[in-house]
Design an enzyme around this catalytic site. Structure first.
Site, PDB file in Angstrom:
ATOM      1  N   CYS A 226       0.867  -1.183   0.000  1.00  0.00           N
ATOM      2  CA  CYS A 226       0.000   0.000   0.000  1.00  0.00           C
ATOM      3  C   CYS A 226       0.901   1.231   0.000  1.00  0.00           C
ATOM      4  CB  CYS A 226      -0.868  -0.004   1.255  1.00  0.00           C
ATOM      5  SG  CYS A 226      -1.831   1.501   1.455  1.00  0.00           S
TER       6      CYS A 226
ATOM      7  N   CYS B 212      -0.740   3.804  -6.476  1.00  0.00           N
ATOM      8  CA  CYS B 212      -1.727   3.210  -5.564  1.00  0.00           C
ATOM      9  C   CYS B 212      -1.974   1.806  -6.100  1.00  0.00           C
ATOM     10  CB  CYS B 212      -3.017   4.027  -5.552  1.00  0.00           C
ATOM     11  SG  CYS B 212      -4.378   3.213  -4.674  1.00  0.00           S
TER      12      CYS B 212
END
Ligand code: DGL
Length: 271
Positions: A75, A189
């Site tokens: 992440c 992302c």
């Protein structure tokens, strides 16, 4: 049990990190993986750095407590806010930590022809300046255009992903990148590889898209090999999931991301 037989712990705010896990399962088929999806606290991309540090520390503690030989932060938002803290936690536990951001920055700096690199990421990742710092340290002058996308990860996670509204949204995010003459775009992302075809259409075939998966899988391989901790044998490893939110919807959406079966492999966990 020898350390090499322990699973690799991976986490994300939800299903985005499954795009990273997918590459790991392909590149490292003999390894076992334990993936924690913090969907009960999704999205990370609009949280403060302090909140993200708290979440990341709690999850790292949970995975380390269960016995993993490596921690992978799949992440960008968590890496940008808490990468250094989690690396320290890993060091104290004798467990290496592999993160996103650095590997993508390295690839982008290497492959960009005109030195104009774009970063599409969550507001938390853009605000952290993590990509700008990583790209600035690559030893060549680069013009960096960062675009914060507050609503893209939530749409991808909750769907519907492929409709006109999303197309318009993606078109809007691509506008400044086109104006800047970007020839290499980092998908900053782990949710975004799902809209890679849309981005490629808007930006054109000549723009290279850089995602985390390949780079992370290679970094994991190198690190485990240097420690003599690669899983031995030819057998197919196992992969399991811990989920802080609704398990059924994680399994349903996650199957789309992983393109492998999740059913029967996920359990609820409170972190
Ligand atoms: N997948 C996460 C990332 O790479 C963020 C998604 C979110 O929780 O906002 O930044």
């Amino acid at each position: 049990m020898s350390r090499s037989e322990l699973p690799i712990g991976v986490f994300d705010s939800g299903v985005g990190g499954l795009t990273v896990l997918h590459e790991c399962l392909v590149s490292l088929p003999a390894e076992d993986f334990l993936y924690l999806g913090d969907s009960g606290h999704f999205p990370y991309g609009t949280k403060s750095a302090e909140e993200l540090r708290d979440r990341a520390a709690a999850i790292a503690g949970e995975l380390l407590g269960r016995g993993v030989k490596m921690l992978v932060i799949a992440c960008n938002s968590a890496t940008a806010a808490a990468g250094d803290e989690i690396r320290k936690l890993g060091e104290q536990a004798g467990v290496p930590v592999v993160t996103v951001v650095g590997p993508e920055a390295e690839i982008a700096a290497t492959i960009s022809g005109n030195g104009r690199v774009g970063v599409l990421a969550t507001p938390a990742t853009v605000a952290s300046g993590a990509y700008r710092r990583a790209l600035d340290s690559m030893g060549r002058p680069l013009t960096v255009t960062e675009v914060a996308a507050p609503d893209l990860a939530p749409i991808i996670q909750d769907g519907p992903t492929f409709d006109e509204e999303v197309l318009d949204l993606v078109r809007g995010y691509c506008q400044p990148l086109r104006e800047a003459g970007t020839d290499t775009l980092i998908l900053g992302c782990t949710h975004y590889p799902l809209v890679a075809p849309m981005l490629q259409r808007m930006l054109g075939r000549d723009v290279s898209l850089v995602t985390a998966g390949h780079a992370i899988a290679a970094a994991i391989q190198r690190e485990l090999a240097s420690r003599g901790e690669l899983a031995s044998g030819q057998v197919e490893g196992d992969y399991r999931f811990l989920v802080t939110g609704d398990v059924d919807s994680f399994v349903e959406v996650g199957t789309r991301f992983l393109q492998l079966p999740l059913a029967g492999r996920a359990v609820k966990v409170e972190v």
